[in-house]
Design an enzyme around this catalytic site. Structure first.
Site, PDB file in Angstrom:
ATOM      1  N   GLY A  70      59.289  14.701  44.718  1.00  0.00           N
ATOM      2  CA  GLY A  70      58.018  15.392  45.310  1.00  0.00           C
ATOM      3  C   GLY A  70      57.946  16.709  45.150  1.00  0.00           C
ATOM      4  O   GLY A  70      57.052  17.417  44.826  1.00  0.00           O
ATOM      5  N   THR A  71      58.990  17.490  45.559  1.00  0.00           N
ATOM      6  CA  THR A  71      59.222  18.985  45.256  1.00  0.00           C
ATOM      7  C   THR A  71      58.979  19.250  44.014  1.00  0.00           C
ATOM      8  O   THR A  71      58.156  20.233  43.544  1.00  0.00           O
ATOM      9  CB  THR A  71      60.239  19.558  45.764  1.00  0.00           C
ATOM     10  OG1 THR A  71      60.208  19.219  47.333  1.00  0.00           O
ATOM     11  CG2 THR A  71      60.616  20.870  45.668  1.00  0.00           C
ATOM     12  N   ASN A 150      52.863  14.852  56.653  1.00  0.00           N
ATOM     13  CA  ASN A 150      53.962  14.301  56.814  1.00  0.00           C
ATOM     14  C   ASN A 150      54.574  14.381  58.537  1.00  0.00           C
ATOM     15  O   ASN A 150      55.481  13.608  58.959  1.00  0.00           O
ATOM     16  CB  ASN A 150      55.229  14.930  55.936  1.00  0.00           C
ATOM     17  CG  ASN A 150      55.005  16.360  56.032  1.00  0.00           C
ATOM     18  OD1 ASN A 150      54.108  17.042  55.997  1.00  0.00           O
ATOM     19  ND2 ASN A 150      56.263  17.025  56.226  1.00  0.00           N
ATOM     20  N   GLN A 180      53.782  11.024  51.207  1.00  0.00           N
ATOM     21  CA  GLN A 180      53.595  10.181  52.159  1.00  0.00           C
ATOM     22  C   GLN A 180      52.630   8.981  52.146  1.00  0.00           C
ATOM     23  O   GLN A 180      52.849   8.120  53.048  1.00  0.00           O
ATOM     24  CB  GLN A 180      53.486  11.040  53.364  1.00  0.00           C
ATOM     25  CG  GLN A 180      54.318  11.985  53.849  1.00  0.00           C
ATOM     26  CD  GLN A 180      55.572  11.477  54.094  1.00  0.00           C
ATOM     27  OE1 GLN A 180      55.665  10.228  54.712  1.00  0.00           O
ATOM     28  NE2 GLN A 180      56.744  12.106  54.452  1.00  0.00           N
ATOM     29  N   SER A 200      56.994  10.477  45.428  1.00  0.00           N
ATOM     30  CA  SER A 200      58.402  10.475  45.501  1.00  0.00           C
ATOM     31  C   SER A 200      59.033   9.191  45.771  1.00  0.00           C
ATOM     32  O   SER A 200      58.475   8.532  46.682  1.00  0.00           O
ATOM     33  CB  SER A 200      58.965  11.389  46.790  1.00  0.00           C
ATOM     34  OG  SER A 200      60.381  11.573  46.852  1.00  0.00           O
ATOM     35  N   HIS A 202      62.092   8.297  47.157  1.00  0.00           N
ATOM     36  CA  HIS A 202      62.965   8.063  48.414  1.00  0.00           C
ATOM     37  C   HIS A 202      62.166   7.778  49.765  1.00  0.00           C
ATOM     38  O   HIS A 202      62.762   7.559  50.789  1.00  0.00           O
ATOM     39  CB  HIS A 202      64.212   9.079  48.654  1.00  0.00           C
ATOM     40  CG  HIS A 202      63.463  10.405  49.273  1.00  0.00           C
ATOM     41  ND1 HIS A 202      63.773  10.975  50.470  1.00  0.00           N
ATOM     42  CD2 HIS A 202      62.983  11.442  48.523  1.00  0.00           C
ATOM     43  CE1 HIS A 202      63.418  12.030  50.673  1.00  0.00           C
ATOM     44  NE2 HIS A 202      62.632  12.370  49.506  1.00  0.00           N
ATOM     45  N   THR A 238      67.398  14.837  29.751  1.00  0.00           N
ATOM     46  CA  THR A 238      67.702  13.394  29.688  1.00  0.00           C
ATOM     47  C   THR A 238      67.139  12.540  30.586  1.00  0.00           C
ATOM     48  O   THR A 238      67.502  12.912  31.825  1.00  0.00           O
ATOM     49  CB  THR A 238      68.953  12.897  29.305  1.00  0.00           C
ATOM     50  OG1 THR A 238      69.576  13.787  28.210  1.00  0.00           O
ATOM     51  CG2 THR A 238      69.348  11.642  29.176  1.00  0.00           C
ATOM     52  N   CYS A 323      62.412  18.868  55.611  1.00  0.00           N
ATOM     53  CA  CYS A 323      62.568  20.015  54.955  1.00  0.00           C
ATOM     54  C   CYS A 323      62.424  21.386  55.759  1.00  0.00           C
ATOM     55  O   CYS A 323      62.482  22.670  55.109  1.00  0.00           O
ATOM     56  CB  CYS A 323      61.288  20.111  53.687  1.00  0.00           C
ATOM     57  SG  CYS A 323      61.863  18.679  52.753  1.00  0.00           S
TER      58      CYS A 323
END
Length: 377
Positions: A70-71, A150, A180, A200, A202, A238, A323
């Site tokens: 996401g970042t 979030n 989110q 994202s 995760h 890659t 974060c």
């Protein structure tokens, strides 16, 4: 028994995603840019993953670009958009309750001379459609707004953004931080006339280190990374095929959106009910929030103290955004809540694995913790 209720910070990788990554690392390890059969096989995995992600937001597969999360997606979208549009204006519209990966970008852009308008939420955490309409004008080059907050689960008024841009005759690109919301609410990128969308892995039971950025084929952004030209030059390097494969598998494992929404709504309402029975506890999340998240304040014991008490009972929650590194919540502060609300706040966030029994145990231990910790205090 472990009760994990910090799913907005990260989720447990699902078995299918973990197995897929393992298999690709051992048996399909070619570089997707290589011209031999192993490279071709790896490229097929990436193509299939693009289709899987695109299917959730109703986009085309060629509009999906893989990133580290996401970042990176937010940074790529925001800086890429304003660089492409800077000759047309210098105004950006966002909200005061965005994720740090958006707000820190805005701080840097302010240093470069951009005017950033931060829409402030009301006391329940909501941003109104009227605020969006009044903020966007002909000088606006970017509107960046999260789909779901979030910390509180507040759902943002995304449907008004494109009409507001059109009404103002603005050249702005429209970016959604959907970290989110992806897989939890039905967002159609085309119907929203969204240009950019961050995702994202995760947060939806894929490994950390993989995400995606949707870029509408009609939108143009400038890259700020350079290398071998992978991902059409937007994110060269890659491709991490095992992570992309795992991400794809996690997307395929997502439960039916509205069915899961209703199930977690019942869990959210149950926890609200039980917390309201505890003297002093207040709910900070709005009534119409995404049911995957519930933010509340005990008003008696610091959030970090209660977090560690709950941890001793094998219950895992958070004090806000992972974060933020335990800094006071800018979201709750932006809502105008008192220092006591902020200092004693906790966030419980749910997943497909969360049960009613777990939130009942959380409420019980909140009550027990307040009884013992407040007495010590």
């Amino acid at each position: 028994m472990e009760i994990y209720l910090d799913n907005s910070a990260t989720t447990k990788v699902c078995e299918a995603a973990a197995k897929k990554a393992y298999d690709v690392m051992l048996f399909n390890y070619g570089n997707p840019s290589s011209l031999h059969s192993l490279g071709f096989s790896a490229e097929k995995i990436i193509t299939e993953a693009r289709r899987a992600v695109a299917s959730v937001i109703k986009s085309e597969a060629n509009e999906i670009y893989f990133t580290s999360g996401g970042t990176e997606s937010n940074n790529t979208a925001i800086f890429g958009a304003v660089k492409a549009k800077k000759r047309l204006g210098n105004k950006i519209v966002t909200t005061a309750i965005e994720h740090p990966s958006v707000l820190e970008c805005m701080k840097e852009l302010e240093k470069e001379g951009f005017e950033v308008v931060y829409l402030k939420p009301d006391s329940s955490g909501n941003i109104s459609k009227a605020q969006v309409l009044s903020a966007i004008d002909g000088r606006t080059v970017l509107v960046s707004m999260m789909s779901v907050n979030n910390e509180t689960g507040a759902i943002m008024p995304l449907d008004i953004v494109a009409p507001a841009i059109k009404k103002a005759n603005s050249p702005a690109l429209f970016h959604i931080d959907n970290v989110q919301g992806f897989g939890k609410i039905n967002l159609n990128a085309k119907k929203l006339s969204c240009d950019l969308m961050s995702i994202s892995g995760h947060k939806l039971h894929a490994p950390k280190g993989i995400g995606a950025l949707y870029i509408n084929t009609k939108a143009h952004i400038l890259p700020h990374h350079f290398g071998g030209g992978q991902e059409k030059g937007i994110r060269p390097g890659t491709e991490p095929v095992p992570l992309i494969a795992a991400f794809s598998e996690a997307v395929k494992e997502l439960p039916e959106t509205m069915k899961e929404y209703k199930r977690l709504y019942e869990i959210n309402m149950l926890l609200r009910e039980k917390l309201r029975e505890i003297p002093g506890v207040t709910i900070n999340s709005p009534e119409n929030n995404l049911p995957y998240i519930l933010n509340f304040s005990t008003m008696q014991v610091r959030g970090e103290t209660m977090l560690h008490y709950l941890e001793s009972k094998n219950i895992y929650v958070s004090t806000g955004s992972a974060c933020s590194k335990a800094k006071p919540s800018h979201v709750l502060s932006g809502m105008g809540l008192s220092n006591k609300h902020i200092e004693t706040s906790l966030r419980a966030s749910f997943s497909r694995n969360t049960t009613k029994e777990e939130v009942l145990l959380l409420a019980e231990e909140i009550r027990n913790g307040l009884s013992s910790l407040a007495h010590i205090k």
